[in-house]
Design an enzyme around this catalytic site. Structure first.
Site, PDB file in Angstrom:
ATOM      1  N   GLY A  11      42.327  30.378  36.876  1.00  0.00           N
ATOM      2  CA  GLY A  11      42.629  29.368  38.054  1.00  0.00           C
ATOM      3  C   GLY A  11      44.133  29.643  38.316  1.00  0.00           C
ATOM      4  O   GLY A  11      44.992  28.592  38.849  1.00  0.00           O
ATOM      5  N   SER A  12      44.557  30.856  38.134  1.00  0.00           N
ATOM      6  CA  SER A  12      46.057  30.999  38.552  1.00  0.00           C
ATOM      7  C   SER A  12      46.611  30.496  39.753  1.00  0.00           C
ATOM      8  O   SER A  12      47.669  29.915  39.808  1.00  0.00           O
ATOM      9  CB  SER A  12      46.551  32.494  38.172  1.00  0.00           C
ATOM     10  N   ASN A 106      40.612  32.231  50.419  1.00  0.00           N
ATOM     11  CA  ASN A 106      40.385  32.968  49.178  1.00  0.00           C
ATOM     12  C   ASN A 106      41.491  34.243  48.939  1.00  0.00           C
ATOM     13  O   ASN A 106      42.024  34.420  49.866  1.00  0.00           O
ATOM     14  CB  ASN A 106      39.005  33.875  49.183  1.00  0.00           C
ATOM     15  N   HIS A 108      42.340  37.770  47.221  1.00  0.00           N
ATOM     16  CA  HIS A 108      41.625  38.943  46.637  1.00  0.00           C
ATOM     17  C   HIS A 108      42.844  39.922  46.250  1.00  0.00           C
ATOM     18  O   HIS A 108      43.850  40.148  46.920  1.00  0.00           O
ATOM     19  CB  HIS A 108      40.681  39.550  47.555  1.00  0.00           C
ATOM     20  N   ASP A 149      34.472  38.800  51.501  1.00  0.00           N
ATOM     21  CA  ASP A 149      35.670  39.582  51.787  1.00  0.00           C
ATOM     22  C   ASP A 149      35.883  40.058  53.184  1.00  0.00           C
ATOM     23  O   ASP A 149      36.552  40.915  53.644  1.00  0.00           O
ATOM     24  CB  ASP A 149      35.911  40.804  50.959  1.00  0.00           C
ATOM     25  N   GLU A 178      50.673  36.929  43.508  1.00  0.00           N
ATOM     26  CA  GLU A 178      49.327  36.120  44.040  1.00  0.00           C
ATOM     27  C   GLU A 178      49.916  34.975  44.283  1.00  0.00           C
ATOM     28  O   GLU A 178      49.440  34.103  45.489  1.00  0.00           O
ATOM     29  CB  GLU A 178      48.168  36.377  43.204  1.00  0.00           C
TER      30      GLU A 178
HETATM   31  N1  LIG Z   1      30.328  33.744  51.195  1.00  0.00           N
HETATM   32  C1  LIG Z   1      31.456  34.054  50.498  1.00  0.00           C
HETATM   33  N2  LIG Z   1      31.715  33.694  49.258  1.00  0.00           N
HETATM   34  C2  LIG Z   1      32.537  34.258  48.628  1.00  0.00           C
HETATM   35  C3  LIG Z   1      33.750  35.178  49.053  1.00  0.00           C
HETATM   36  C4  LIG Z   1      33.638  35.396  50.243  1.00  0.00           C
HETATM   37  O1  LIG Z   1      34.397  36.279  51.039  1.00  0.00           O
HETATM   38  N3  LIG Z   1      32.615  34.901  51.075  1.00  0.00           N
HETATM   39  N4  LIG Z   1      34.805  35.920  48.354  1.00  0.00           N
HETATM   40  C5  LIG Z   1      34.406  35.805  46.922  1.00  0.00           C
HETATM   41  C6  LIG Z   1      35.771  36.299  46.082  1.00  0.00           C
HETATM   42  N5  LIG Z   1      35.635  37.516  45.871  1.00  0.00           N
HETATM   43  C7  LIG Z   1      36.598  38.491  46.367  1.00  0.00           C
HETATM   44  O2  LIG Z   1      37.599  38.047  46.801  1.00  0.00           O
HETATM   45  C8  LIG Z   1      34.442  38.051  45.122  1.00  0.00           C
HETATM   46  C9  LIG Z   1      33.884  37.487  43.981  1.00  0.00           C
HETATM   47  C10 LIG Z   1      32.735  37.810  43.347  1.00  0.00           C
HETATM   48  C11 LIG Z   1      32.058  39.201  43.762  1.00  0.00           C
HETATM   49  C12 LIG Z   1      30.987  39.829  43.006  1.00  0.00           C
HETATM   50  O3  LIG Z   1      30.602  40.737  43.028  1.00  0.00           O
HETATM   51  N6  LIG Z   1      30.516  38.718  42.225  1.00  0.00           N
HETATM   52  C13 LIG Z   1      29.352  39.284  41.551  1.00  0.00           C
HETATM   53  C14 LIG Z   1      29.315  38.326  40.283  1.00  0.00           C
HETATM   54  C15 LIG Z   1      30.421  38.529  39.267  1.00  0.00           C
HETATM   55  C16 LIG Z   1      30.362  37.311  38.284  1.00  0.00           C
HETATM   56  O4  LIG Z   1      29.500  36.662  38.154  1.00  0.00           O
HETATM   57  O5  LIG Z   1      31.203  37.630  37.277  1.00  0.00           O
HETATM   58  C17 LIG Z   1      28.071  38.831  42.212  1.00  0.00           C
HETATM   59  O6  LIG Z   1      27.950  38.014  43.281  1.00  0.00           O
HETATM   60  O7  LIG Z   1      26.905  39.972  41.938  1.00  0.00           O
HETATM   61  C18 LIG Z   1      32.666  39.740  44.873  1.00  0.00           C
HETATM   62  C19 LIG Z   1      33.665  39.463  45.550  1.00  0.00           C
HETATM   63  C20 LIG Z   1      33.936  34.618  46.414  1.00  0.00           C
HETATM   64  N7  LIG Z   1      32.756  33.934  47.072  1.00  0.00           N
HETATM   65  N1  LIG Z   2      37.404  38.969  44.274  1.00  0.00           N
HETATM   66  C1  LIG Z   2      37.996  37.764  43.672  1.00  0.00           C
HETATM   67  C2  LIG Z   2      39.179  38.596  42.301  1.00  0.00           C
HETATM   68  O1  LIG Z   2      38.831  39.386  42.109  1.00  0.00           O
HETATM   69  N2  LIG Z   2      40.037  37.477  42.089  1.00  0.00           N
HETATM   70  C3  LIG Z   2      41.148  37.990  41.276  1.00  0.00           C
HETATM   71  O2  LIG Z   2      40.802  37.483  40.073  1.00  0.00           O
HETATM   72  C4  LIG Z   2      41.762  37.092  39.256  1.00  0.00           C
HETATM   73  C5  LIG Z   2      41.796  35.899  38.749  1.00  0.00           C
HETATM   74  O3  LIG Z   2      42.560  35.493  37.941  1.00  0.00           O
HETATM   75  P1  LIG Z   2      42.726  33.985  37.213  1.00  0.00           P
HETATM   76  O4  LIG Z   2      41.258  33.679  36.569  1.00  0.00           O
HETATM   77  O5  LIG Z   2      43.746  34.051  36.089  1.00  0.00           O
HETATM   78  O6  LIG Z   2      43.128  33.168  38.247  1.00  0.00           O
HETATM   79  C6  LIG Z   2      43.140  37.179  40.305  1.00  0.00           C
HETATM   80  O7  LIG Z   2      43.838  38.200  40.235  1.00  0.00           O
HETATM   81  C7  LIG Z   2      42.365  37.192  41.810  1.00  0.00           C
HETATM   82  O8  LIG Z   2      43.346  37.793  42.822  1.00  0.00           O
END
Ligand SMILES: Nc1nc2c(c(=O)[nH]1)N[C@@H](CN(C=O)c1ccc(C(=O)N[C@@H](CCC(=O)O)C(=O)O)cc1)CN2
Ligand SMILES: NCC(=O)N[C@@H]1O[C@H](COP(=O)([O-])[O-])[C@@H](O)[C@H]1O
Length: 204
Positions: A11-12, A106, A108, A149, A178
């Site tokens: 949660g940074s 969000n 990324h 994304d 970030e």
């Molecule tokens: N409806 C949306 N939900 C989320 C978005 C979004 O744009 N629309 N962004 C993500 C955050 N994210 C990229 O920034 C991201 C997070 C997770 C994944 C992913 O592939 N997750 C895996 C599971 C991973 C795990 O459980 O550790 C999956 O879903 O199979 C891709 C991009 C947050 N939600």
């Molecule tokens: N697609 C989403 C993603 O990759 N987010 C990235 O995960 C890290 C979480 O760090 P944290 O758990 O220390 O906040 C952060 O670097 C963030 O940009």
């Protein structure tokens, strides 16, 4: 505006924004944090900060619609106005996205649209940047929509990819920017919201 965070690990960004609120650098109120990970350090930090907290995961709610409804109800009860995804690794559902349309941000760790989408999160992103031989990387703050994304980009900041960079050195350089990037984006959203409220109040 009341801020609610969704985080899967540290949660940074949530910590950076909350400190900015405490320091008077951000005119908003952190009220709640949801995590899909019961052992996430972010959940422990939020409890210590006195935020409303909830562990809501597919383990507790195997039906995605029920999980979506549970997250929605928790955010409603916490009187959330703006949602911040702070390293939230699960897909947000239609109920939450519908209720908070245009009010979910969000961050990324790449220069979207490069290296985004399903499967692209955390270290996987930095590894993809290095494997692609990119000379620039960075972070992007975007509005969250149904497609992973794909939402409109609000802010972006670049960092160089240096010769000899490892996943760890690149990740550290990106994570160093970030918090500030998310703070600038949230300030913009809060300022726009305030202007809208003042406009509404001044219109007879
Ligand atoms: N409806 C949306 N939900 C989320 C978005 C979004 O744009 N629309 N962004 C993500 C955050 N994210 C990229 O920034 C991201 C997070 C997770 C994944 C992913 O592939 N997750 C895996 C599971 C991973 C795990 O459980 O550790 C999956 O879903 O199979 C891709 C991009 C947050 N939600
Ligand atoms: N697609 C989403 C993603 O990759 N987010 C990235 O995960 C890290 C979480 O760090 P944290 O758990 O220390 O906040 C952060 O670097 C963030 O940009």
């Amino acid at each position: 505006m009341n801020l609610a965070f969704l985080a899967s690990h540290g949660g940074s960004a949530a910590r950076h924004l909350t400190q900015a609120c405490r320091d008077g650098e951000l005119d908003a109120v952190p009220v709640a944090l949801v995590s899909n990970n019961s052992r996430s350090p972010a959940l422990e930090w939020a409890r210590e900060e006195g935020l409303e907290t909830a562990h809501l995961s597919s383990a507790k709610y195997p039906d995605p619609d029920e999980l979506d409804a549970a997250i929605f109800q928790f955010l409603q009860d916490a009187d959330a106005d703006l949602l911040i995804l702070s390293g939230y690794m699960r897909e947000l559902g239609p109920r939450v996205l519908g209720a908070f349309a245009g009010r979910v941000l969000n961050i990324h760790p790449s220069l979207l649209p490069r290296h985004g989408g399903r499967g692209m999160y955390g270290d996987r992103v930095h590894r993809a940047v290095l494997e692609a031989g990119d000379t620039q990387s960075g972070a992007t703050v975007h509005l969250v929509t149904a497609g992973i994304d794909e939402g409109p980009r609000l802010a972006q900041e670049e960092v160089p990819v240096r010769p000899g960079d490892t996943l760890e050195t690149l990740k550290a350089r990106v994570q160093a920017i970030e918090g500030g990037l998310m703070l600038r984006a949230v300030r913009e959203v809060v300022a726009e919201h305030r202007a809208d409220v003042q406009m509404t109040e001044s219109t007879p």
